[in-house]
Design a protein around this motif. Structure first.
Motif, PDB file in Angstrom:
ATOM      1  N   MET A   1       0.843  -1.186   0.000  1.00 28.56           N
ATOM      2  CA  MET A   1       0.000   0.000   0.000  1.00 28.56           C
ATOM      3  C   MET A   1       0.881   1.240   0.000  1.00 28.56           C
ATOM      4  N   SER A   2       0.889   1.964  -1.035  1.00 24.59           N
ATOM      5  CA  SER A   2       1.765   3.121  -1.166  1.00 24.59           C
ATOM      6  C   SER A   2       1.238   4.296  -0.364  1.00 24.59           C
ATOM      7  N   SER A   3       2.178   4.988   0.287  1.00 27.58           N
ATOM      8  CA  SER A   3       1.802   6.182   1.040  1.00 27.58           C
ATOM      9  C   SER A   3       2.237   7.448   0.323  1.00 27.58           C
ATOM     10  N   ASN A   4       2.781   7.267  -0.896  1.00 28.03           N
ATOM     11  CA  ASN A   4       3.243   8.427  -1.649  1.00 28.03           C
ATOM     12  C   ASN A   4       2.070   9.246  -2.138  1.00 28.03           C
ATOM     13  N   ILE A   5       2.214  10.548  -2.050  1.00 27.97           N
ATOM     14  CA  ILE A   5       1.179  11.456  -2.514  1.00 27.97           C
ATOM     15  C   ILE A   5       1.784  12.270  -3.656  1.00 27.97           C
ATOM     16  N   PRO A   6       1.058  12.427  -4.754  1.00 27.11           N
ATOM     17  CA  PRO A   6       1.640  13.064  -5.943  1.00 27.11           C
ATOM     18  C   PRO A   6       1.749  14.577  -5.829  1.00 27.11           C
ATOM     19  N   TYR A   7       1.894  15.101  -4.631  1.00 26.33           N
ATOM     20  CA  TYR A   7       2.059  16.529  -4.397  1.00 26.33           C
ATOM     21  C   TYR A   7       2.973  16.703  -3.198  1.00 26.33           C
ATOM     22  N   ASN A   8       3.431  17.907  -2.995  1.00 29.32           N
ATOM     23  CA  ASN A   8       4.209  18.212  -1.806  1.00 29.32           C
ATOM     24  C   ASN A   8       3.240  18.306  -0.626  1.00 29.32           C
ATOM     25  N   GLU A   9       3.296  17.308   0.257  1.00 31.24           N
ATOM     26  CA  GLU A   9       2.305  17.246   1.332  1.00 31.24           C
ATOM     27  C   GLU A   9       2.404  18.439   2.274  1.00 31.24           C
ATOM     28  N   SER A  10       3.606  18.863   2.585  1.00 34.83           N
ATOM     29  CA  SER A  10       3.771  20.022   3.472  1.00 34.83           C
ATOM     30  C   SER A  10       3.110  21.256   2.878  1.00 34.83           C
ATOM     31  N   GLU A  11       3.247  21.397   1.579  1.00 32.77           N
ATOM     32  CA  GLU A  11       2.637  22.536   0.898  1.00 32.77           C
ATOM     33  C   GLU A  11       1.113  22.427   0.935  1.00 32.77           C
ATOM     34  N   LEU A  12       0.609  21.218   0.735  1.00 31.60           N
ATOM     35  CA  LEU A  12      -0.834  20.997   0.797  1.00 31.60           C
ATOM     36  C   LEU A  12      -1.381  21.333   2.184  1.00 31.60           C
ATOM     37  N   ILE A  13      -0.686  20.885   3.217  1.00 30.34           N
ATOM     38  CA  ILE A  13      -1.134  21.144   4.592  1.00 30.34           C
ATOM     39  C   ILE A  13      -1.126  22.644   4.862  1.00 30.34           C
ATOM     40  N   SER A  14      -0.103  23.302   4.386  1.00 30.32           N
ATOM     41  CA  SER A  14      -0.034  24.752   4.552  1.00 30.32           C
ATOM     42  C   SER A  14      -1.205  25.439   3.869  1.00 30.32           C
ATOM     43  N   ARG A  15      -1.549  24.966   2.676  1.00 31.03           N
ATOM     44  CA  ARG A  15      -2.690  25.536   1.954  1.00 31.03           C
ATOM     45  C   ARG A  15      -4.002  25.249   2.677  1.00 31.03           C
ATOM     46  N   ILE A  16      -4.095  24.073   3.279  1.00 33.17           N
ATOM     47  CA  ILE A  16      -5.309  23.729   4.026  1.00 33.17           C
ATOM     48  C   ILE A  16      -5.494  24.662   5.219  1.00 33.17           C
ATOM     49  N   THR A  17      -4.408  24.961   5.920  1.00 29.15           N
ATOM     50  CA  THR A  17      -4.509  25.865   7.074  1.00 29.15           C
ATOM     51  C   THR A  17      -5.044  27.228   6.668  1.00 29.15           C
ATOM     52  N   GLU A  18      -4.848  27.577   5.397  1.00 30.65           N
ATOM     53  CA  GLU A  18      -5.345  28.860   4.894  1.00 30.65           C
ATOM     54  C   GLU A  18      -6.738  28.739   4.290  1.00 30.65           C
ATOM     55  N   GLY A  19      -7.326  27.530   4.376  1.00 28.95           N
ATOM     56  CA  GLY A  19      -8.696  27.350   3.905  1.00 28.95           C
ATOM     57  C   GLY A  19      -8.825  26.911   2.462  1.00 28.95           C
ATOM     58  N   ASP A  20      -7.775  26.339   1.895  1.00 34.63           N
ATOM     59  CA  ASP A  20      -7.802  25.902   0.499  1.00 34.63           C
ATOM     60  C   ASP A  20      -8.543  24.563   0.389  1.00 34.63           C
ATOM     61  N   GLU A  21      -9.751  24.603  -0.144  1.00 40.33           N
ATOM     62  CA  GLU A  21     -10.574  23.399  -0.246  1.00 40.33           C
ATOM     63  C   GLU A  21     -10.012  22.394  -1.249  1.00 40.33           C
ATOM     64  N   GLN A  22      -9.366  22.876  -2.285  1.00 42.09           N
ATOM     65  CA  GLN A  22      -8.796  21.974  -3.282  1.00 42.09           C
ATOM     66  C   GLN A  22      -7.669  21.141  -2.665  1.00 42.09           C
ATOM     67  N   ALA A  23      -6.838  21.766  -1.858  1.00 44.52           N
ATOM     68  CA  ALA A  23      -5.758  21.049  -1.176  1.00 44.52           C
ATOM     69  C   ALA A  23      -6.341  20.019  -0.213  1.00 44.52           C
ATOM     70  N   PHE A  24      -7.404  20.393   0.480  1.00 46.45           N
ATOM     71  CA  PHE A  24      -8.058  19.470   1.406  1.00 46.45           C
ATOM     72  C   PHE A  24      -8.623  18.262   0.651  1.00 46.45           C
ATOM     73  N   THR A  25      -9.204  18.513  -0.515  1.00 52.55           N
ATOM     74  CA  THR A  25      -9.769  17.433  -1.327  1.00 52.55           C
ATOM     75  C   THR A  25      -8.691  16.449  -1.758  1.00 52.55           C
ATOM     76  N   ILE A  26      -7.519  16.962  -2.103  1.00 52.33           N
ATOM     77  CA  ILE A  26      -6.409  16.090  -2.509  1.00 52.33           C
ATOM     78  C   ILE A  26      -5.988  15.192  -1.345  1.00 52.33           C
ATOM     79  N   ILE A  27      -5.839  15.795  -0.169  1.00 50.55           N
ATOM     80  CA  ILE A  27      -5.458  15.028   1.027  1.00 50.55           C
ATOM     81  C   ILE A  27      -6.540  14.001   1.367  1.00 50.55           C
ATOM     82  N   PHE A  28      -7.790  14.442   1.294  1.00 52.47           N
ATOM     83  CA  PHE A  28      -8.920  13.556   1.588  1.00 52.47           C
ATOM     84  C   PHE A  28      -8.918  12.350   0.649  1.00 52.47           C
ATOM     85  N   ASN A  29      -8.827  12.607  -0.643  1.00 48.69           N
ATOM     86  CA  ASN A  29      -8.871  11.533  -1.640  1.00 48.69           C
ATOM     87  C   ASN A  29      -7.698  10.566  -1.513  1.00 48.69           C
TER      88      ASN A  29
END
Length: 198
Positions: A1-29
């Motif tokens: 089971m791969s845990s790799n995410i096709p994006y920079n996870e730290s960047e996604l988390i940072s975007r989520i803290t700012e309310g970025d729904e698209q970043a949240f959707t990527i993490i969710f999926n």
């Protein structure tokens, strides 16, 4: 089971803290199917697993600003998921203890369908309204199956105090249920036996 995410996870988390729904959707999926497998091994119920996951991701979104203090998101998510799953299992066990006793004492009750869900909800409400000391002693006795003497030793309190807390818990639960249910008498008969465990 791969845990790799096709994006920079730290960047996604940072975007989520700012309310970025698209970043949240990527993490969710990405994490939803991985967590589903993990949690379902614990609770062994697909509907319960889905409910837990919804709660987890809702909590993450609602508390997204706190993510800036999380160094490693994946371990944080796994610990959070395990904690939530185990709490769900404990709550279910607690509710089932009462309903099992109730079905033995009052077999005329229908323990299925909406009626059962309503009973579980009422029991949860009754237990949650207990004072902390009563709830703790009651849980140790009824869920952890500890004898009252063991509870006294574990908590460093006198045995008569344990008995008093159990009696208070039973009385408060019975009163709560009696005020909200026509099944109050049957429940009170069952609850009256709870504090007799030695």
């Amino acid at each position: 089971m791969s845990s790799n995410i096709p994006y920079n996870e730290s960047e996604l988390i940072s975007r989520i803290t700012e309310g970025d729904e698209q970043a949240f959707t990527i993490i969710f999926n990405h994490y939803y199917p991985l967590l589903f497998t993990y949690i379902n091994r614990i609770v062994q119920s697909a509907p319960e697993t889905e409910s837990i996951l919804q709660d987890i991701f809702l909590k993450i979104w609602q508390s997204r600003e706190a993510l800036q203090y999380v160094d490693q998101f994946r371990p944080y998510l796994w610990v959070m998921s395990r904690h939530h799953a185990l709490n769900t299992m404990r709550n279910l066990a607690r509710r089932m203890v009462i309903l099992d006793d109730l079905s033995k004492q009052a077999p005329v009750m229908d323990p299925s369908g909406d009626n059962r869900e309503w009973q579980l909800s009422l029991i949860d409400q009754a237990i949650n309204q207990l004072p902390e000391h009563c709830r703790k002693v009651w849980m140790m006795n009824r869920i952890d199956k500890m004898k009252q003497a063991e509870i006294a030793a574990t908590l460093g309190i006198a045995l008569p105090t344990v008995k008093k807390y159990m009696q208070q818990a039973v009385g408060l639960i019975a009163q709560y249920v009696k005020e909200r249910s026509s099944l109050g008498l049957a429940l009170m008969l069952v609850l009256s036996q709870f504090f007799e465990k030695k």
